[in-house]
Write a protein that holds these residues in place. Structure first.
Motif, PDB file in Angstrom:
ATOM      1  N   MET A   1       0.456  -1.049  -0.050  1.00 15.74           N
ATOM      2  CA  MET A   1       0.284  -0.028  -0.322  1.00 15.74           C
ATOM      3  C   MET A   1       0.743   0.576   0.177  1.00 15.74           C
ATOM      4  SD  MET A   1      -2.984   1.009   2.664  1.00 15.74           S
ATOM      5  CE  MET A   1      -2.210   0.594   4.243  1.00 15.74           C
ATOM      6  N   ILE A   2       0.373   1.958  -0.715  1.00 13.69           N
ATOM      7  CA  ILE A   2       1.521   3.199  -1.276  1.00 13.69           C
ATOM      8  C   ILE A   2       0.077   4.732  -0.563  1.00 13.69           C
ATOM      9  CG2 ILE A   2       2.762   4.848  -2.904  1.00 13.69           C
ATOM     10  CD1 ILE A   2       3.288   2.463  -4.730  1.00 13.69           C
ATOM     11  N   PHE A   3       0.820   4.831   0.799  1.00 13.09           N
ATOM     12  CA  PHE A   3      -0.074   6.437   1.025  1.00 13.09           C
ATOM     13  C   PHE A   3       0.938   7.646  -0.235  1.00 13.09           C
ATOM     14  CE2 PHE A   3      -0.719   4.027   4.347  1.00 13.09           C
ATOM     15  CZ  PHE A   3      -1.819   4.649   4.747  1.00 13.09           C
ATOM     16  N   ALA A   4      -0.131   8.296  -0.838  1.00 13.84           N
ATOM     17  CA  ALA A   4       0.393   9.226  -1.654  1.00 13.84           C
ATOM     18  C   ALA A   4      -0.514  10.532  -1.710  1.00 13.84           C
ATOM     19  CB  ALA A   4       0.602   9.751  -2.727  1.00 13.84           C
ATOM     20  N   SER A   5      -0.041  12.233  -1.810  1.00 14.24           N
ATOM     21  CA  SER A   5      -1.004  12.788  -1.511  1.00 14.24           C
ATOM     22  C   SER A   5      -1.637  13.343  -2.827  1.00 14.24           C
ATOM     23  CB  SER A   5      -0.788  14.360  -1.096  1.00 14.24           C
ATOM     24  OG  SER A   5      -1.295  15.507  -1.530  1.00 14.24           O
TER      25      SER A   5
ATOM     26  N   VAL B   1       2.238  19.557  -0.934  1.00 11.94           N
ATOM     27  CA  VAL B   1       2.012  19.372   0.274  1.00 11.94           C
ATOM     28  C   VAL B   1       1.390  17.499   0.393  1.00 11.94           C
ATOM     29  CG1 VAL B   1       0.495  19.905   2.581  1.00 11.94           C
ATOM     30  CG2 VAL B   1       0.901  21.649   0.491  1.00 11.94           C
ATOM     31  N   PHE B   2       2.160  16.577   1.056  1.00 12.23           N
ATOM     32  CA  PHE B   2       2.307  15.538   1.357  1.00 12.23           C
ATOM     33  C   PHE B   2       0.631  15.664   2.143  1.00 12.23           C
ATOM     34  CE2 PHE B   2       1.511  11.627   4.330  1.00 12.23           C
ATOM     35  CZ  PHE B   2       1.646  10.584   3.098  1.00 12.23           C
ATOM     36  N   THR B   3       0.220  15.886   3.449  1.00  8.80           N
ATOM     37  CA  THR B   3      -1.403  16.483   3.895  1.00  8.80           C
ATOM     38  C   THR B   3      -0.452  17.219   5.189  1.00  8.80           C
ATOM     39  OG1 THR B   3      -2.522  15.705   5.492  1.00  8.80           O
ATOM     40  CG2 THR B   3      -0.447  14.635   5.092  1.00  8.80           C
TER      41      THR B   3
ATOM     42  N   ILE C   1       5.969  11.292   0.026  1.00  9.42           N
ATOM     43  CA  ILE C   1       5.804  11.904   0.272  1.00  9.42           C
ATOM     44  C   ILE C   1       6.237  13.510  -0.631  1.00  9.42           C
ATOM     45  CG2 ILE C   1       6.218  13.773   2.247  1.00  9.42           C
ATOM     46  CD1 ILE C   1       7.096  11.583   3.707  1.00  9.42           C
ATOM     47  N   ARG C   2       5.684  14.059  -1.174  1.00  9.32           N
ATOM     48  CA  ARG C   2       5.446  15.300  -1.451  1.00  9.32           C
ATOM     49  C   ARG C   2       5.458  16.546  -1.063  1.00  9.32           C
ATOM     50  NH1 ARG C   2       2.420  17.325  -6.166  1.00  9.32           N
ATOM     51  NH2 ARG C   2       1.054  16.217  -5.553  1.00  9.32           N
ATOM     52  N   GLY C   3       6.953  17.334  -0.940  1.00 12.60           N
ATOM     53  CA  GLY C   3       6.735  17.942   0.039  1.00 12.60           C
ATOM     54  C   GLY C   3       5.929  18.505   1.130  1.00 12.60           C
TER      55      GLY C   3
ATOM     56  N   VAL D   1       3.068  11.849  11.336  1.00 10.60           N
ATOM     57  CA  VAL D   1       2.449  11.103  11.743  1.00 10.60           C
ATOM     58  C   VAL D   1       1.763   9.637  11.294  1.00 10.60           C
ATOM     59  CG1 VAL D   1       0.356  10.659  12.524  1.00 10.60           C
ATOM     60  CG2 VAL D   1       1.975  10.013  14.426  1.00 10.60           C
ATOM     61  N   VAL D   2       1.542   9.767   9.946  1.00  9.50           N
ATOM     62  CA  VAL D   2       0.902   8.783   9.144  1.00  9.50           C
ATOM     63  C   VAL D   2       2.120   8.534   8.277  1.00  9.50           C
ATOM     64  CG1 VAL D   2      -0.104   8.130   7.218  1.00  9.50           C
ATOM     65  CG2 VAL D   2      -1.187   9.476   8.329  1.00  9.50           C
ATOM     66  N   ALA D   3       3.276   8.871   7.917  1.00 10.16           N
ATOM     67  CA  ALA D   3       3.939   8.814   7.379  1.00 10.16           C
ATOM     68  C   ALA D   3       5.000   7.197   8.483  1.00 10.16           C
ATOM     69  CB  ALA D   3       5.506   9.851   6.398  1.00 10.16           C
ATOM     70  N   LEU D   4       5.288   7.981   9.622  1.00 10.87           N
ATOM     71  CA  LEU D   4       6.133   7.631  10.284  1.00 10.87           C
ATOM     72  C   LEU D   4       5.392   5.671  11.197  1.00 10.87           C
ATOM     73  CD1 LEU D   4       6.631  10.395  13.539  1.00 10.87           C
ATOM     74  CD2 LEU D   4       8.048   9.177  11.809  1.00 10.87           C
TER      75      LEU D   4
END
Lengths: 213, 213, 213
Positions: B1-5, B11-13, B56-58, B66-69
């Motif tokens: 699963m990849i999280f991307a904005s 801005v990632f979020t 993570i873009r930006g 914290v989502v990223a961590l």
């Protein structure tokens, strides 16, 4: 709040007065009070809402090192030493002192080795290990400490203090509540003949051979 | 699963919707549900059997950080920021957010300083601190994230997932079970007059001065 | 105490005998005893009063790696590998093995990635991650190990041992007391059809295709 030494020699603090640890010169009652008071101070220092900066001129062994580790920021002069060298004196490193040291140490395995071998390191090594935050010329010590303090004071202090306590309060509470048990274990250790002998040697050396033991 | 904005801006979020934290615009009931839902999601994300990669873009502050961590791997564009900057907004860093940040941070003392001072760092610093795993040009973000995913998928997934959960499940459980207590503490904090004032200022700034508070 | 391999090949130890993990060739009773004995040994090794040095010639995967991580000091030859590669074999990393690995790893996020992906690293990388303490030419292995031992023996051994146990005894106790639960979980895992198949493949490969499974 900035901690700095008033000594003219290059010593932040040499740590505990060895006389307080030398069983023949103290009592269980006195040692217990000494240990509980010290531990209460350290655990509260770690968790204080205040910004705490340590301006370390020169040597920073043992008790001086743990005071520094409880602060938010540590700046040390180029010349000096840093560490928990209890083992070199023949005594063991107190539990939460070791844990705080290893928590701050980037390389915990290297940190363990320093503790087991009772070694002090020069400020440049302490910096690399994450044990201190900045190394400066002696003439810049206080201005660097003040600048660090200012940087911490730029943000809303209530949010800063809450965040600090969020991170540290569990450790602080466990430390404080272990003090009584630690005092008992410490007193038992300090009464072992080979420890009395070792600390007697330290006192004799510190007094230039003049101590009456 | 990849999280991307999906945002066109870099801005990632931006993290939590500040309106949900601004006491005059919400209620205890609503805030509690908001906090419990978010915490349940984060604690499960940390412990999921799936491979999780964050592209993570930006900018990646606060809730985005914290989502990223919680993911297994973080790749960020050269331009951007990373960190938990709650203190700069006048609020404290949630307990398990701080702990996860410090766990991932190679230099915990430096990490504490970033948290206390509400600082974001550029991706190159985040990389050096171990907070992110890779920094790439914006054009390579998704391909790098996909490559990372592929690397994790090369090994037997059952063994990989069990090992991940062996490492993370205790933390995840403690985090989830602290949510209710944390919601209470958070609500108390968010109702303090100086916090309301600080967050009102943030909302006003975010709205370009148009927010009705 | 120095651990060194007596093998002529460049292998410190390949770790556990895979036959002991292959459910069709063992029994619950035998596996349980195997696991409890091993865990008791490792937890005691971690916490022994003795100075423990690991002289690692060549490959140091899995069980060999955890023996090394329990020691005070690890020196490895330039040629070799180091790590917990269980996932590559299709099984999960035991809980306290993973925790000890991550404790010694400077970059825990990188360490998690190595564990999840079942990767071994060359000694130079292991050194940089803090997993080993020194890398030397094969001809200098034993003299380097002896020098390390001597350095630890320079200080009062009672203080050194007490400090070591202060740091490690909690972890050691938790590890030992988890063994029974871990044996149960391990046996359940080892009886899953896909794990039997994976370990069968490993045995076949190790035997050069001659193993009767």
């Amino acid at each position: 709040m900035i901690f700095a030494s008033g000594l003219s020699r290059g010593v932040f603090t040499a740590g505990n007065d060895v006389t307080e640890l030398y069983a023949p010169k103290t009592t269980w009652k006195r040692y217990r009070e000494f240990w509980l008071t010290q531990t209460k101070f350290l655990a509260r220092l770690l968790n204080t809402r205040l910004v705490t900066v340590c301006a370390i001129r020169g040597a920073c062994p043992a008790g001086g090192c743990v005071v520094a580790l409880c602060c938010d920021y540590r700046v040390q002069t180029l010349e000096g030493t840093f560490g928990l060298n209890e083992v070199a004196l023949g005594i063991s490193v107190p539990k939460f002192w070791a844990e705080l040291f290893l928590y701050r140490c980037i390389d915990r395995t290297k940190g363990e080795s320093l503790l087991q071998r009772g070694l002090l390191v020069p400020p440049s090594d302490a910096l690399q290990l994450g044990l201190i935050d900045e190394v400066v010329d002696a003439g810049e010590l206080m201005s660097s400490a003040n600048s660090a303090l200012d940087r911490y004071l730029k943000v809303p202090s209530s949010a800063r203090a809450m965040t600090k306590q969020t991170i540290r309060s569990n450790f602080s509470k466990e430390w404080a509540s272990y003090a009584e048990e630690e005092a008992k274990g410490g007193w038992k250790m300090l009464n072992k003949p080979h420890i009395i002998k070792a600390l007697g040697g330290v006192l004799l050396k510190l007094s230039g051979g003049k101590a009456k033991l």
